[in-house]
Design a protein around this motif. Sequence first.
Motif, PDB file in Angstrom:
ATOM      1  N   ARG A 198      28.740   7.071  23.757  1.00  0.00           N
ATOM      2  CA  ARG A 198      29.029   7.104  22.530  1.00  0.00           C
ATOM      3  C   ARG A 198      29.193   8.643  22.044  1.00  0.00           C
ATOM      4  O   ARG A 198      29.840   9.097  21.048  1.00  0.00           O
ATOM      5  N   PRO A 203      31.646   8.380  17.334  1.00  0.00           N
ATOM      6  CA  PRO A 203      31.335   6.948  16.695  1.00  0.00           C
ATOM      7  C   PRO A 203      32.753   5.950  16.423  1.00  0.00           C
ATOM      8  O   PRO A 203      33.872   6.532  16.406  1.00  0.00           O
ATOM      9  N   TYR A 214      28.392  -5.684  23.881  1.00  0.00           N
ATOM     10  CA  TYR A 214      29.100  -4.586  23.560  1.00  0.00           C
ATOM     11  C   TYR A 214      30.688  -4.787  23.746  1.00  0.00           C
ATOM     12  O   TYR A 214      31.229  -5.716  24.349  1.00  0.00           O
TER      13      TYR A 214
END
Length: 219
Positions: A198, A203, A214
Amino acid sequence: MRVLIVEDDSRIAADLSAVLDASGFRSEVVGDGEAAWFRGGTEDYDAIVLDLGLPRMDGLSVLKRWRAEGVTAPVLILSARGTWIERVEGIDAGADDYLPKPFRMEELVARVRALVRRAAGRAAPVETAGPLALDTTRMTATLHGRPMALTPLEFRCLAYLALHRDRPVPPTELLEHLHGDDDSREQNALEALVARLRRKLGPGVIETRRGFGYILAGS
């Protein structure tokens, strides 16, 4: 992606494991038919490379048992017996592909990649999700068209999420396909890996569906 290699020749098995690991897979090796039958029936693999001439139980019998028990992992048969009759027997028993010995390692890797894509319902070697593009053949990634620096583990994680981008991937499943049966299958290790990705991706690229797992954004 997790691959089971079933080969009783230790030298060939080591070569197969080395080339598949270098190509972005997580390989595991067993050397006889009974061990293969148990492992393939109790663990979840993205593909299986199966030699036919095995001790304790021949490869064709192993394959038939797997299919009778509902094992759906794609299977690539390796065999020094390359006549068309034997190939037909292998396909009829449930094999997805057949590669006679001797073979080039590059062809084996290409065939395993194709089997994994086909099993996931994907045709092209390049997977995209929003601004992210993954080339599973070259093991490269770009974000907004710019190359990314990823470790092999980071790439495998993104590639698995991309292959299964139509659904959230549970953490336990992701751990199993990243680490197999070694000692690294810990929840906090996966969380640390996702956190690193990440930071690199920014983001919104890897989303968490609470209670499910996920998923890549844009999937």
